[in-house]
Design a protein around this motif. Structure first.
Motif, short mmCIF file in Angstrom:
data_model
loop_
_atom_site.label_atom_id
_atom_site.label_comp_id
_atom_site.label_asym_id
_atom_site.label_seq_id
_atom_site.Cartn_x
_atom_site.Cartn_y
_atom_site.Cartn_z
N CYS A 19 0.82 -1.21 0.00
CA CYS A 19 0.00 0.00 0.00
C CYS A 19 0.85 1.26 0.00
CB CYS A 19 -0.89 0.03 1.25
SG CYS A 19 -1.72 -1.52 1.57
N GLY A 20 0.30 2.32 -0.56
CA GLY A 20 0.98 3.60 -0.48
C GLY A 20 1.15 4.04 0.96
N THR A 21 0.15 3.80 1.77
CA THR A 21 0.23 4.03 3.22
C THR A 21 -0.09 2.71 3.91
OG1 THR A 21 -0.55 6.31 2.94
CG2 THR A 21 -0.64 5.38 5.16
N PRO A 22 0.95 1.93 4.25
CA PRO A 22 0.71 0.61 4.84
C PRO A 22 0.33 0.71 6.32
CG PRO A 22 3.06 1.01 4.60
CD PRO A 22 2.38 2.21 4.02
N TYR A 23 -0.95 0.62 6.60
CA TYR A 23 -1.42 0.74 7.98
C TYR A 23 -0.92 -0.41 8.86
CZ TYR A 23 -4.49 4.68 7.02
OH TYR A 23 -4.99 5.92 6.69
N CYS A 24 -0.49 -1.49 8.24
CA CYS A 24 0.05 -2.60 9.03
C CYS A 24 1.29 -2.17 9.81
CB CYS A 24 0.37 -3.79 8.14
SG CYS A 24 1.55 -3.45 6.81
N HIS A 25 1.95 -1.09 9.41
CA HIS A 25 3.15 -0.59 10.09
C HIS A 25 2.84 0.21 11.36
CE1 HIS A 25 6.19 -0.42 6.47
NE2 HIS A 25 5.54 -1.56 6.53
N THR A 26 1.64 0.76 11.46
CA THR A 26 1.42 1.91 12.32
C THR A 26 1.76 1.70 13.80
OG1 THR A 26 -0.90 1.24 12.38
CG2 THR A 26 -0.30 2.98 10.84
N GLY A 27 1.16 0.71 14.43
CA GLY A 27 1.45 0.46 15.83
C GLY A 27 0.97 1.57 16.74
N ILE A 28 -0.33 1.83 16.78
CA ILE A 28 -0.89 2.85 17.66
C ILE A 28 -2.05 2.26 18.44
CG2 ILE A 28 -0.20 4.82 16.24
CD1 ILE A 28 -3.01 4.87 15.07
N ASP A 29 -2.30 2.84 19.62
CA ASP A 29 -3.45 2.44 20.41
C ASP A 29 -4.69 3.14 19.89
OD1 ASP A 29 -2.49 0.58 22.32
OD2 ASP A 29 -1.49 2.20 23.39
N MET A 30 -5.70 2.36 19.55
CA MET A 30 -6.98 2.92 19.14
C MET A 30 -8.06 2.32 20.03
SD MET A 30 -6.69 2.88 14.95
CE MET A 30 -8.04 4.03 14.75
N ILE A 31 -9.24 2.89 19.94
CA ILE A 31 -10.34 2.40 20.77
C ILE A 31 -10.55 0.91 20.52
CG2 ILE A 31 -12.81 2.61 21.22
CD1 ILE A 31 -12.59 5.53 20.31
N GLY A 32 -10.47 0.14 21.58
CA GLY A 32 -10.71 -1.30 21.44
C GLY A 32 -9.46 -2.12 21.24
N GLY A 33 -8.28 -1.47 21.15
CA GLY A 33 -7.05 -2.25 21.03
C GLY A 33 -6.01 -1.58 20.17
N THR A 34 -4.99 -2.34 19.83
CA THR A 34 -3.88 -1.85 19.04
C THR A 34 -4.19 -1.97 17.55
OG1 THR A 34 -2.27 -2.46 20.74
CG2 THR A 34 -1.43 -2.20 18.51
#
Length: 495
Positions: free
Chosen positions: A49-64
């Protein structure tokens, strides 16, 4: 990108598992392996992906969401597709010291944020990661790599879980002399004594520990800092001290009857079984046995599931797992749980598959609360009393659990295992060094800096952030190592 249309041409495929009814008869890992060609096909599903969200590693509502160690996932997917396994291993090790741990026990938040998952099934990232590191060991590519020179600085790391090991590995690479202190008789922390052997083979943990030792990391076992050695002594003798002791204080569950015989916290049950298995194949009997007992596990998380799997292997008569949460939907709720949040959907964990195979149904009871334990005349647990609950918003705006009148039930039980989480780190070292704590009693140290209010003392992992994932512990272990290196050298080349 491996092939532009791979995610459309090929379906997601995972390695098979040994039959649940068969694997409960032993304590060995249960995952099977995929062929190289199957893995190449799975790698081809990655869209780069142009922006690979699999890299992100952030806490979001409901989990990582995404990978906390920021694995270079599209890169090694592409390398596997091209059959370049050694190059894939190099890319994997750039961000993750222990892919054999995350590839085995991580819940794979990277897959939850995979872009392919927007329109179908995500890429089998975790499976490919595990295959890469397995191939690396099989081919002899993973070998000790001691630093070329030493800095002369000595660093003490307290705790040998994933955070402590990652910190030690990185500081050793930088040339510092690292000593890891562990109060148990084996190195590994929760990797060794908190996760059952069928989920994580302890030979895999020991293999990595041996590699670190060969690289120059010193390990001291059976030594509890604050008791066997004063914490201040470490501060006086070492250039820096890193606290990675975990969040090991169990959350109290004080209801009527909790003092009865047969009511236990989860970790002594799990760790005792693992130690007895490693020491004697369980022949010494030094563990809490669930054999021939009706067992109730209180707590709906991973630790509770591990208790279910362990009790099954002991030979329990029945098993039930209680959770206060509601049963998850079969498909992601796009409004309440949108991508790239970790998908909250109904699944059967390995333990639940096994219980269903043996007893015919999912062992979980949802939206339920234990009201009291009841024992016999000899003080032995004989049953649990419960009531169903619903989550509501009270007049102050808080979300609370409210009992539903008329839903009381009684469950027979001779063993109850409490797996409701942890209330932060134990206080011995904290009190001795006068360390500041946050509102949840964790050691207070700012994320990204990891410095405490005590000179030369750093904190990372669950001891700083509270109970979390193995991959977050590895991430913080790597980051605190960089900050310690800066503290000692003025700058750091560590990632």
């Amino acid at each position: 990108m491996s092939t532009p249309t791979g995610f459309m041409e090929f379906k997601r495929q995972l390695p098979g598992d040994r039959s649940p009814s068969e694997r409960v008869k032993d304590w060995e890992q249960f995952h099977k392996h995929m062929s190289d060609e199957e893995l190449r096909t799975q790698g081809s599903r990655c869209m780069d992906c142009g922006t690979p969200y699999c890299h992100t590693g952030i806490d979001m509502i409901g989990g990582t969401s995404g990978c906390p160690v920021h694995n270079l996932i599209p890169e090694w997917n592409h390398l596997i597709y091209r059959d370049l396994w050694k190059e894939a291993l190099d890319r994997l090790h750039k961000t993750n010291n222990f892919p054999e741990f995350t590839g085995t026990v991580c819940p794979a938040p990277c897959e939850g944020s995979c872009t392919v998952g927007l329109i179908g099934q995500p890429v089998a990232i975790k499976t490919i990661e595990q295959a890469i590191i397995d191939r690396g060991f099989e081919e002899g590519w993973v070998v000790p790599e001691p630093p070329e020179k030493r800095t002369g600085h000595k660093v003490a790391v307290v705790g040998s879980g994933p955070a402590g090991l990652a910190c030690a590995a990185q500081l050793n690479k930088a040339g510092h002399e690292v000593t890891v202190y562990e109060r148990s008789d084996r190195i590994g922390g929760l990797l060794m004594y908190g996760i059952p052997t069928m989920k994580l083979d302890k030979a895999v943990v020991q293999r990595r520990v041996d590699l670190l030792a060969a690289e120059g990391v010193k390990f001291v076992t059976n030594t509890e800092i604050g008791k066997d050695i004063p914490a201040q002594q470490l501060v006086d003798e070492f250039a820096a001290v890193v606290l990675c002791g975990g969040a090991t204080k169990p959350r109290e569950f004080n209801i009527e009857g909790s003092q009865l015989k047969g009511v236990h916290y989860a970790m002594p049950f799990l760790s005792g079984t693992i130690k007895s298995y490693l020491d004697s194949g369980l022949s010494d009997g030094n563990f809490l046995s669930a054999k021939d007992k009706d067992v109730i596990v209180i707590g709906g998380g991973d630790t509770g599931s591990d208790c279910v799997a362990t009790a099954l292997r002991h030979g329990c008569t029945s098993i039930t797992q209680f959770g206060t949460h509601t049963k998850a939907p079969m498909q992601r709720d796009q409004l309440q749980n949108p991508w790239p949040q970790f998908p909250n959907v109904y699944t059967l964990d390995y333990a639940h598959e096994e219980a269903k195979a043996l007893f015919g149904e999912d062992p979980r009871e949802f939206s339920i609360m234990t009201t009291r334990f009841v024992g016999d005349e000899e003080g032995q647990l004989k049953e649990l009393h419960t009531i169903d609950i619903q989550r509501i918003v009270d007049e102050t705006g808080r979300k609370i659990y409210q009992p539903i009148p008329g839903t009381e039930r009684v469950f027979p039980a001779q063993m109850a295992l409490i797996a409701i989480g942890f209330d932060g780190p134990e206080s011995t070292i904290i009190e001795e060094l006068g360390l500041a704590q946050d509102r949840r009693s964790n050691v207070k140290a700012r994320y990204g800096k990891y410095t405490t209010n005590a000179d030369k003392v750093f904190a990372a992992g669950d001891m700083r952030r509270g109970q979390s994932l193995v991959v977050w512990a590895i991430h913080e272990g790597r980051e605190v190592a960089r900050e310690v290196d800066k503290f000692l050298m003025g700058a750091s080349v560590l990632p």
